[in-house]
Design a protein around this motif. Structure first.
Motif, PDB file in Angstrom:
ATOM      1  N   ALA A  18       2.525   2.298  -3.932  1.00 55.90           N
ATOM      2  CA  ALA A  18       1.875   1.309  -3.157  1.00 55.90           C
ATOM      3  C   ALA A  18       1.299   1.224  -2.792  1.00 55.90           C
ATOM      4  N   VAL A  19       0.082   2.486  -3.391  1.00 61.81           N
ATOM      5  CA  VAL A  19      -1.744   2.087  -3.040  1.00 61.81           C
ATOM      6  C   VAL A  19      -2.908   1.154  -3.713  1.00 61.81           C
ATOM      7  N   LEU A  20      -2.065   1.626  -5.429  1.00 58.86           N
ATOM      8  CA  LEU A  20      -2.687   0.649  -6.341  1.00 58.86           C
ATOM      9  C   LEU A  20      -2.987  -0.297  -6.096  1.00 58.86           C
ATOM     10  N   ILE A  67      -7.593  -1.033  -5.819  1.00 56.98           N
ATOM     11  CA  ILE A  67      -7.692  -0.801  -4.846  1.00 56.98           C
ATOM     12  C   ILE A  67      -8.137  -2.395  -4.460  1.00 56.98           C
ATOM     13  N   HIS A  68      -6.859  -3.305  -4.199  1.00 60.27           N
ATOM     14  CA  HIS A  68      -7.178  -5.036  -4.308  1.00 60.27           C
ATOM     15  C   HIS A  68      -8.734  -5.343  -4.842  1.00 60.27           C
ATOM     16  N   GLY A  69      -8.357  -4.950  -6.495  1.00 64.71           N
ATOM     17  CA  GLY A  69      -9.728  -5.420  -7.587  1.00 64.71           C
ATOM     18  C   GLY A  69     -10.698  -4.305  -7.681  1.00 64.71           C
ATOM     19  N   ALA A 219      -3.556   0.788   1.776  1.00 63.61           N
ATOM     20  CA  ALA A 219      -4.666  -0.230   0.510  1.00 63.61           C
ATOM     21  C   ALA A 219      -5.963  -0.866   1.800  1.00 63.61           C
ATOM     22  N   GLY A 220      -5.302  -1.470   2.721  1.00 66.18           N
ATOM     23  CA  GLY A 220      -5.613  -2.039   3.441  1.00 66.18           C
ATOM     24  C   GLY A 220      -7.100  -1.537   4.215  1.00 66.18           C
TER      25      GLY A 220
END
Length: 503
Positions: A18-20, A67-69, A219-220
């Motif tokens: 869910a996060v990565l 996480i977001h790259g 993640a955000g």
């Protein structure tokens, strides 16, 4: 309220997914042992059953992903493996992962969900919390972000070690969190532990954690935190138009009256209109939360900083800055030093809390400790006189390498009415006292206390967004400027600004 039993809590693997970023996870774990030396047959059976039930080989998974790259190390508990308990193998895995993240200069996200240390392994497992804590300390001392996501449930030795050491700590909604296991309390005292105490929401209300965040939003939050904490601020901004602003012809009393306009932009509006990637933090992390102070991570342009400042009361009778505010401020100072970020303090107060509770809470001592810490702060610092600046509550956030002042801001030992009452036993001489005491920014500029003025055209209350944008540009410029000063010169210059007889 206890954690809602109807909520489905994610496994370690599900949280990682869910996060990565999809497909980015790489495990750092060697296979766990199939048998433990000295383990009883009953314990070996428990371990075998735990592996079958959970589908993993131990109570924690470690590794790295994106996480977001952005590359991030992760440590995540698996609660279905013996209630996420930490034995020696799990402890070694956690400590090794933390030290690897430190060696590779990676930010670290920890997601504990554990009943504590593993009872089957007794004191040796209990002592392993010291090793894990030492590894976290090393990571933080290296100036690397350590972020914690507390999951349901996290109690005992895990909550009392690596679960409570985050630079930023958020929690799963409804999670049961605390040192005391409710089952232990009931067994010892014959009655249930008080409901509603050990929930994520209550810990947020008490200033122990920074936010309550569902897994799908984690993640955000992590991305925003790391965007601020790891920002590239190497490119200096162009000098803003405000570098040439000079004091106006207004009197001190005129500025004081203008600064008291309730429509005047406050710190909330400055962040909303002038900053980017703002991440509010919450409380001291030690059980105190005072609405008189706002603490956040933010960027002004490309310049990251820790922000702390007065929250102007929205309504008469609302809380003003008390001793807990300054303890929260000192949390921000420590964060700035550990993470190598500049500190921004924002001053806008009619005075600190004058009450029995503030006296018994040690307000005077907290003002002294705040001054002590700011004068010697290892990080570059900028302070902003945004509006009112009355008394010790204002002074407590003032010392900095550079001070920016709004055109109608001011700084005084106490409100001019109070000075008039002391000197003349009447409030009628307040305007005279304000002028004679040198409270206005023109005098502070002459003395070298203020370095940069931001004009009001003619009153910030009438041009809120435009004023905030000018102030933000000045903040960005000064953050970059002080960040370039050599540390030794910066500390000496900072102390010299306030030297008796200076100016």
């Amino acid at each position: 309220m206890s954690a809602d039993s109807r909520v489905r809590h994610l496994s370690a693997g599900e949280l990682i997914s869910a996060v990565l970023d999809a497909g980015s996870f790489t495990s750092w774990d060697d296979p766990g042992p199939k048998s433990y030396p000295g383990a009883s047959p009953a314990y070996e059976d428990e371990l075998r059953h735990a592996r079958e039930k959970s589908g993993v080989d131990e109570s924690v998974l470690t590794g790295e992903g994106l996480i977001h790259g952005r590359r991030v190390a992760v440590i995540v508990s698996e609660f279905t493996f013996l209630a996420g308990s930490i034995g020696n193998v799990a402890a070694h895995r956690i400590a090794a992962a933390i030290r690897r993240a430190t060696a590779e200069r990676l930010p670290l996200l920890a997601g504990p969900a554990s009943g504590g240390t593993r009872m089957q392994e007794g004191t040796p497992a209990f002592l392993s919390m010291v090793d894990i804590t030492g590894a976290v300390r090393g990571h933080r001392q290296a100036g690397l972000p350590y972020l914690v996501y507390l999951r349901h449930p996290t109690t005992g030795g895990v909550m009392a070690s690596w679960g409570s050491l985050g630079h930023v700590t958020v929690a799963e909604p409804g999670a049961l969190l605390g040192f005391l296991g409710p089952r232990v309390y009931e067994a010892l005292y014959g009655e249930p532990f008080s409901s509603g105490v050990q929930t994520a929401e209550n810990l947020f209300d008490k200033g122990l954690i920074d936010a309550v965040v569902p897994p799908e939003q984690l993640a955000g939050v992590v991305d925003k935190a790391l965007t601020i904490l790891l920002a590239d601020a190497s490119e200096p901004p162009e000098p803003p138009s405000t570098v040439t602003v000079r004091p106006g012809a207004h009197t001190a009393w005129e500025s004081i009256l203008i600064s008291r306009n309730r429509r005047r932009p406050d710190l909330r509006r400055l962040l909303a209109h002038g900053a980017r990637d703002v991440l509010p933090l919450n409380g001291t992390g030690q059980g105190e939360k005072d609405p008189g102070l706002l603490l956040a991570l933010a960027r002004f342009g490309n310049q990251p900083c820790v922000v702390l400042g007065h929250q102007r009361p929205r309504h008469p009778g609302d809380s003003v800055m008390g001793p807990a505010s300054l303890r929260e401020a000192r949390r921000g100072m420590k964060l700035a030093e550990e993470l190598g970020l500049p500190l921004l303090t924002v001053i806008d107060t009619a005075g600190a809390d004058l009450s029995k509770e503030a006296e018994e809470g040690g307000l005077a001592g907290e003002i002294a400790r705040s001054l002590h810490d700011l004068i010697g702060l290892a990080s570059p610092s900028v302070s902003v006189l945004l509006g009112q600046g009355a008394g010790g509550g204002a002074l407590a956030l003032l010392p900095a390498d550079s001070t920016i002042a709004a055109q109608h801001a001011w700084l005084s030992p106490l409100p001019p009415e109070g000075a008039s009452a002391i000197m003349y036993r009447t409030l009628d001489r307040a305007a005279d006292m304000a002028e004679s005491q040198g409270v206005k920014v023109g005098v502070l500029l002459e003395r070298g206390v203020v370095d940069h003025l931001v004009d009001e055209r003619p009153d910030a209350a009438d041009e809120g967004r435009a004023f905030c944008e000018r102030m933000a540009a000045a903040i960005e410029y000064e953050l970059a400027r002080v960040n370039d000063l050599p540390t030794a010169d910066r500390l000496e210059r900072r102390a010299g600004k306030y030297r008796a007889g200076a100016g």
